[in-house]
Scaffold this motif. Structure first.
Motif, PDB file in Angstrom:
ATOM      1  N   CYS A  49       0.789  -1.151   0.089  1.00 47.93           N
ATOM      2  CA  CYS A  49       0.021   0.012  -0.016  1.00 47.93           C
ATOM      3  C   CYS A  49       1.022   1.442   0.060  1.00 47.93           C
ATOM      4  CB  CYS A  49      -0.838   0.061   1.287  1.00 47.93           C
ATOM      5  SG  CYS A  49      -2.084   1.222   1.076  1.00 47.93           S
ATOM      6  N   LEU A  50       2.062   1.252   0.739  1.00 45.83           N
ATOM      7  CA  LEU A  50       2.972   2.363   0.596  1.00 45.83           C
ATOM      8  C   LEU A  50       3.936   2.032  -0.466  1.00 45.83           C
ATOM      9  CD1 LEU A  50       4.386   3.353   4.398  1.00 45.83           C
ATOM     10  CD2 LEU A  50       2.982   4.672   2.988  1.00 45.83           C
ATOM     11  N   ARG A  51       4.514   0.996  -0.557  1.00 48.28           N
ATOM     12  CA  ARG A  51       5.586   0.619  -1.602  1.00 48.28           C
ATOM     13  C   ARG A  51       5.165   0.937  -2.958  1.00 48.28           C
ATOM     14  NH1 ARG A  51       9.814  -2.980  -1.266  1.00 48.28           N
ATOM     15  NH2 ARG A  51       9.066  -3.972   0.603  1.00 48.28           N
ATOM     16  N   ALA A  52       3.861   0.766  -3.398  1.00 51.82           N
ATOM     17  CA  ALA A  52       3.383   0.859  -4.655  1.00 51.82           C
ATOM     18  C   ALA A  52       2.219   2.105  -4.642  1.00 51.82           C
ATOM     19  CB  ALA A  52       2.650  -0.471  -5.402  1.00 51.82           C
ATOM     20  N   LYS A  53       2.079   2.703  -3.296  1.00 52.21           N
ATOM     21  CA  LYS A  53       1.183   3.806  -3.437  1.00 52.21           C
ATOM     22  C   LYS A  53      -0.258   3.545  -3.798  1.00 52.21           C
ATOM     23  CE  LYS A  53       4.867   7.369  -3.462  1.00 52.21           C
ATOM     24  NZ  LYS A  53       6.107   7.355  -4.492  1.00 52.21           N
ATOM     25  N   TRP A  54      -0.753   2.523  -3.253  1.00 50.72           N
ATOM     26  CA  TRP A  54      -2.014   2.109  -3.862  1.00 50.72           C
ATOM     27  C   TRP A  54      -2.973   2.909  -3.134  1.00 50.72           C
ATOM     28  CZ3 TRP A  54      -2.295  -3.839  -1.642  1.00 50.72           C
ATOM     29  CH2 TRP A  54      -1.557  -4.392  -2.689  1.00 50.72           C
ATOM     30  N   PHE A  55      -2.754   3.817  -2.199  1.00 47.03           N
ATOM     31  CA  PHE A  55      -3.639   4.700  -1.429  1.00 47.03           C
ATOM     32  C   PHE A  55      -3.910   6.023  -2.319  1.00 47.03           C
ATOM     33  CE2 PHE A  55       0.593   5.908  -0.244  1.00 47.03           C
ATOM     34  CZ  PHE A  55       0.475   7.287  -0.377  1.00 47.03           C
ATOM     35  N   LEU A  56      -2.967   6.131  -3.542  1.00 49.34           N
ATOM     36  CA  LEU A  56      -3.318   7.151  -4.456  1.00 49.34           C
ATOM     37  C   LEU A  56      -4.581   6.810  -5.450  1.00 49.34           C
ATOM     38  CD1 LEU A  56       0.295   8.290  -5.319  1.00 49.34           C
ATOM     39  CD2 LEU A  56      -1.295   9.232  -3.780  1.00 49.34           C
ATOM     40  N   GLU A  57      -4.845   5.481  -5.441  1.00 50.90           N
ATOM     41  CA  GLU A  57      -5.985   5.052  -6.192  1.00 50.90           C
ATOM     42  C   GLU A  57      -5.835   5.800  -7.706  1.00 50.90           C
ATOM     43  OE1 GLU A  57      -9.759   3.747  -5.335  1.00 50.90           O
ATOM     44  OE2 GLU A  57      -9.855   5.318  -3.768  1.00 50.90           O
ATOM     45  N   GLN A  58      -4.682   5.773  -8.292  1.00 54.50           N
ATOM     46  CA  GLN A  58      -4.772   6.215  -9.594  1.00 54.50           C
ATOM     47  C   GLN A  58      -3.649   5.404 -10.450  1.00 54.50           C
ATOM     48  OE1 GLN A  58      -2.084   9.669  -8.909  1.00 54.50           O
ATOM     49  NE2 GLN A  58      -0.194   8.414  -8.824  1.00 54.50           N
ATOM     50  N   SER A 123      -4.583  -2.125  16.457  1.00 59.71           N
ATOM     51  CA  SER A 123      -3.250  -2.951  16.795  1.00 59.71           C
ATOM     52  C   SER A 123      -2.440  -2.900  15.563  1.00 59.71           C
ATOM     53  CB  SER A 123      -3.783  -4.398  17.338  1.00 59.71           C
ATOM     54  OG  SER A 123      -2.508  -4.825  17.615  1.00 59.71           O
ATOM     55  N   TYR A 124      -0.946  -2.381  15.954  1.00 63.12           N
ATOM     56  CA  TYR A 124      -0.471  -1.869  16.871  1.00 63.12           C
ATOM     57  C   TYR A 124      -0.269  -0.178  16.183  1.00 63.12           C
ATOM     58  CZ  TYR A 124       3.372   0.197  19.660  1.00 63.12           C
ATOM     59  OH  TYR A 124       4.202   1.108  20.274  1.00 63.12           O
ATOM     60  N   GLU A 125       0.039  -0.034  15.014  1.00 67.05           N
ATOM     61  CA  GLU A 125       0.439   1.231  14.483  1.00 67.05           C
ATOM     62  C   GLU A 125      -0.738   1.182  13.389  1.00 67.05           C
ATOM     63  OE1 GLU A 125       4.691   2.283  13.170  1.00 67.05           O
ATOM     64  OE2 GLU A 125       3.494   2.025  11.248  1.00 67.05           O
ATOM     65  N   ALA A 126      -1.203   2.599  13.273  1.00 69.64           N
ATOM     66  CA  ALA A 126      -2.443   2.895  12.537  1.00 69.64           C
ATOM     67  C   ALA A 126      -1.887   3.811  11.414  1.00 69.64           C
ATOM     68  CB  ALA A 126      -3.649   3.184  12.783  1.00 69.64           C
ATOM     69  N   ARG A 127      -1.765   3.685  10.028  1.00 70.20           N
ATOM     70  CA  ARG A 127      -1.538   4.736   9.019  1.00 70.20           C
ATOM     71  C   ARG A 127      -2.968   5.021   8.248  1.00 70.20           C
ATOM     72  NH1 ARG A 127       2.374   0.428   6.619  1.00 70.20           N
ATOM     73  NH2 ARG A 127       3.450   0.211   8.455  1.00 70.20           N
ATOM     74  N   ILE A 128      -3.311   6.257   8.435  1.00 68.69           N
ATOM     75  CA  ILE A 128      -4.598   6.682   7.904  1.00 68.69           C
ATOM     76  C   ILE A 128      -4.535   7.345   6.542  1.00 68.69           C
ATOM     77  CG2 ILE A 128      -6.721   7.867   8.506  1.00 68.69           C
ATOM     78  CD1 ILE A 128      -5.737   5.661  10.815  1.00 68.69           C
ATOM     79  N   PHE A 129      -5.284   7.046   5.437  1.00 65.54           N
ATOM     80  CA  PHE A 129      -5.106   7.659   4.290  1.00 65.54           C
ATOM     81  C   PHE A 129      -6.805   7.985   3.964  1.00 65.54           C
ATOM     82  CE2 PHE A 129      -2.081   4.066   4.647  1.00 65.54           C
ATOM     83  CZ  PHE A 129      -0.793   4.927   4.110  1.00 65.54           C
ATOM     84  N   LEU A 130      -7.146   9.068   3.407  1.00 69.29           N
ATOM     85  CA  LEU A 130      -8.388   9.488   3.185  1.00 69.29           C
ATOM     86  C   LEU A 130      -8.142  10.291   1.785  1.00 69.29           C
ATOM     87  CD1 LEU A 130     -11.502   9.734   3.911  1.00 69.29           C
ATOM     88  CD2 LEU A 130     -10.885  11.967   4.498  1.00 69.29           C
ATOM     89  N   ASN A 131      -8.916  10.042   0.850  1.00 66.11           N
ATOM     90  CA  ASN A 131      -8.924  10.562  -0.574  1.00 66.11           C
ATOM     91  C   ASN A 131      -7.795  10.808  -1.111  1.00 66.11           C
ATOM     92  OD1 ASN A 131     -11.803  10.376  -0.411  1.00 66.11           O
ATOM     93  ND2 ASN A 131     -11.784  12.187   0.683  1.00 66.11           N
ATOM     94  N   ILE A 160      -8.642   4.569   3.874  1.00 68.08           N
ATOM     95  CA  ILE A 160      -7.697   3.447   3.889  1.00 68.08           C
ATOM     96  C   ILE A 160      -7.242   3.547   5.500  1.00 68.08           C
ATOM     97  CG2 ILE A 160      -5.811   2.211   2.984  1.00 68.08           C
ATOM     98  CD1 ILE A 160      -6.684   3.370   0.410  1.00 68.08           C
ATOM     99  N   VAL A 161      -6.987   2.568   5.923  1.00 69.37           N
ATOM    100  CA  VAL A 161      -6.133   2.199   7.295  1.00 69.37           C
ATOM    101  C   VAL A 161      -5.310   1.161   7.123  1.00 69.37           C
ATOM    102  CG1 VAL A 161      -6.517   1.879   9.606  1.00 69.37           C
ATOM    103  CG2 VAL A 161      -8.063   3.090   8.591  1.00 69.37           C
ATOM    104  N   VAL A 162      -3.912   1.221   7.056  1.00 68.41           N
ATOM    105  CA  VAL A 162      -3.156   0.297   7.164  1.00 68.41           C
ATOM    106  C   VAL A 162      -2.855  -0.079   8.806  1.00 68.41           C
ATOM    107  CG1 VAL A 162      -0.812  -0.900   6.646  1.00 68.41           C
ATOM    108  CG2 VAL A 162      -2.021   0.578   5.151  1.00 68.41           C
ATOM    109  N   ALA A 163      -3.404  -1.287   9.009  1.00 61.37           N
ATOM    110  CA  ALA A 163      -3.204  -1.795  10.678  1.00 61.37           C
ATOM    111  C   ALA A 163      -1.984  -2.629  10.648  1.00 61.37           C
ATOM    112  CB  ALA A 163      -4.469  -2.333  11.229  1.00 61.37           C
ATOM    113  N   ASP A 164      -0.956  -2.297  11.496  1.00 64.51           N
ATOM    114  CA  ASP A 164       0.396  -3.044  11.480  1.00 64.51           C
ATOM    115  C   ASP A 164       0.718  -3.425  13.006  1.00 64.51           C
ATOM    116  OD1 ASP A 164       2.986  -4.061  11.261  1.00 64.51           O
ATOM    117  OD2 ASP A 164       3.820  -2.217  10.198  1.00 64.51           O
TER     118      ASP A 164
END
Ligand code: GCB
Length: 597
Positions: A49-58, A123-131, A160-164
């Motif tokens: 999700c971070l590596r390929a920047k899925w969160f950009l949805e482009q 749990s434990y770390e949350a990374r939050i992505f919006l639009n 999008i929430v990445v829970a790690d």
């Protein structure tokens, strides 16, 4: 801000706000919208999700390459939020790492105020992505957090929430625990709507029992300097109504006096409706509400005093877990645990070893159970690392903020069984001082280790605690009871002591029985009998909390007998059967209660 959230090139160039206690919003009485339900889900072992920047949805990413088809989140499998992924499918049971949660939500009406996203815990770390924007990162697997999303909202939104739940040396807890570190968004998620000028928090405590003095503190958040605002504090049942101007910086402190106050206690869990209204030129602009019990807790001459009267804490330790829900326990699970504890004549629970859901303290307020709440500064922690200290401080602050108004909570514990080194001493001293500064109305403790060389209750941290917690397993890990006698008789603690843990395995089988059989329920019963006999004779012991109410999962304990469980429970993990030691505690507590009169 964190520049580089972890090592690894693909994560370069991010400057991500760290979400901490400072952004928490008081939830009581607010307009909210639940985002619980079915979310799309995938484990993401390699952090794509971070590596390929899925969160950009482009379709074309920053490097001009087209991204693969498979980040079409809406086609992914579904998972329930709140929940733990470990129990969603057998193949996720032992999974540790990042996992991507995604959902859409729409906002029909135009919103005039400010909007926050609120999480009970991830749990434990949350990374939050919006639009498409990486909005923030929260660390700490069991405390609530909120973040503002007003500027990023659209009519149709992708969250999008990445829970790690990766274990890392520098985290709280660190890499090694004797419980199961579940993964996922396992508490509620909601949108929280507030006006532009709003009440950020409200703290209410009884500061003087004799005069009925109640302190109310609040913080108003506003982008402009406040000039025409007042706050009205109401406890209708006590005929309290006070209106006070808000100072320019938004802070508010007021002492109000109650007459004929009915004090909260386990026998009388009386609670009052409390309302705080923010007005501008007399017109109501924001309001928060809570239901609050009022009581005092202090120590004097080696005793713990609730509302000025000495009380023995008849406790048990409890993990946040059931077989079916893992860590995502329900209100019914909590009520069931309370019923079981009450059946054992308990008035107290030690919530081990991390903050449990806020429902526990809410229901404890209602049902009259006293609580010890703790942060997971457990065993070895990276004590010399300033980031680790900041993480611990933040988890403690988020917990105190969340539960400040809960009468049931009487003790903040800053850790469990940490080796007495200089680094640890400074780390925990700082946490004890932080807890005291944030909340002078409660007792501070920690579950300490005994000095096993000199056989004394002696931990340098004691001078910073109000109550000394002390874990010991004589009869079990160390079979020599004489040592416990030496410790209890030879120590002269100046503060009340709680035996915050003791116990033994209790294995049930048809052909592994008898008190001489290692790990059997009969041996467990025998150990409990010897333990409580010694406690009864020791004046300074003001509470006990056997380890533990229910058997529970832990990856540390494998093999033929434990099978992935810690079996020191007084009741089996399915919560169906009480072991013989349960009866020993029940009887001991009955006697203690009778002696108290
Ligand atoms: C302890 C720990 C607790 C363990 C327990 C045990 O001292 O504080 O987390 O689970 O002992 O069973 O060994």
């Amino acid at each position: 801000f964190v520049d580089n959230i972890h090592n690894g090139d693909y994560k370069r160039n991010y400057r991500i706000p760290v979400i901490q206690e400072e952004t928490l919003i008081f939830p009581g009485g607010r307009r909210t919208r639940s985002l619980n339900g079915e979310w799309n889900f995938s484990v993401d072992q390699y952090d794509n999700c971070l590596r390929a920047k899925w969160f950009l949805e482009q379709e074309i990413n920053d490097e001009g390459r087209s991204v693969p088809l498979d980040y079409a989140f809406d086609d992914w499998e579904k998972i329930k939020v709140p929940g733990v992924w470990n129990l969603a499918k057998p193949e996720y049971f032992y999974y540790e790492g990042p996992a991507v949660y995604s959902r859409r939500f729409s906002l029909e009406e135009e919103n005039k105020g400010r909007v926050f996203l609120q999480f009970g815990a991830v749990s434990y770390e949350a990374r939050i992505f919006l639009n498409g924007t990486f909005l923030g990162i929260h660390k700490g697997g069991s405390t609530p957090f909120s973040l503002e999303i007003t500027a990023h909202l659209k009519a149709e939104n992708r969250l999008i929430v990445v829970a790690d739940n990766t274990r890392r040396k520098e985290q709280i807890p660190s890499e090694n625990t004797d419980w199961f570190l579940y993964g996922g968004i396992y508490r509620d998620v909601s949108l929280l709507f507030v006006p532009n000028v709003y009440i950020k928090n409200m703290k209410v405590s009884l500061v003087n029992r004799e005069t009925g003095a109640i302190e109310v503190k609040a913080l108003i958040e506003s982008e402009k300097k406040l000039t025409d605002h007042t706050l009205t504090f109401l406890i209708p049942e006590l005929n309290i109504e006070e209106t006070v101007p808000v100072s320019g910086d938004g802070t508010f402190t007021k002492i109000v006096h109650a007459q004929n106050l009915s004090l909260w206690s386990p026998e009388n869990p009386k609670r009052y409706d409390v309302i705080l209204t923010l007005k501008e030129k007399g017109e109501a602009k924001d309001e928060v509400t809570d239901v609050i019990g009022l009581r005092t807790i202090e120590t004097r001459d080696g005793k713990i005093l609730l509302n000025g009267r000495s009380i023995f804490l008849r406790g048990a330790c409890l993990h946040e877990e059931t077989e079916n829900h893992g860590k995502a326990v329900t209100k019914e699970d909590i009520r069931e645990a309370f019923q079981r504890a009450k059946k054992m004549n308990c008035n107290f629970l030690r919530l081990a070893h991390y903050p449990h859901t806020q429902w526990v303290s809410e229901i404890a307020d209602e049902e009259g159970i006293l609580l010890w709440e703790e942060i997971p500064v457990y065993w070895w922690i990276d004590f010399s690392n300033p980031q680790t200290l900041n993480d611990a401080r933040n988890q403690l602050s988020e917990l105190i903020s969340r539960d400040f108004n809960r009468a049931s909570v009487i003790i903040w514990s800053v850790g469990n069984e940490n080796p007495d080194t200089d680094d640890r001493y400074h780390f925990m001293k700082y946490l004890a001082e932080t807890a005291k500064e944030k909340d002078p109305s409660r007792l501070i403790s920690a579950a300490c280790l005994v000095d096993s060389v000199n056989l004394r209750i002696a931990d340098r941290l004691e001078s910073h605690l109000d109550v000394i917690g002390f874990n010991e397993y004589y009869g079990w890990y160390d079979p020599d009871y004489e040592k416990l006698t030496e410790i209890l008789n030879g120590s002269k603690p100046e503060k009340p002591v709680i035996i915050s843990e003791f116990g033994a395995d209790g294995y049930h089988s048809e052909n592994k029985t008898g008190k001489n059989v290692r790990g059997s329920e009969e041996e467990q019963e025998e150990i409990y009998k010897k333990q409580v006999e010694m406690f009864g004779k020791t004046e300074y012991i003001q509470g006990t909390a056997p380890w533990i109410l229910y058997d529970y999962r832990t990856p540390k304990r494998l093999g033929a007998y434990q099978k992935g469980y810690n079996i020191k429970g007084l009741v089996t993990a399915d919560r169906k059967r009480e072991k013989p030691a349960f009866e020993v505690m029940k009887k001991f507590y009955e006697e203690v209660r009778e002696n108290e009169g």
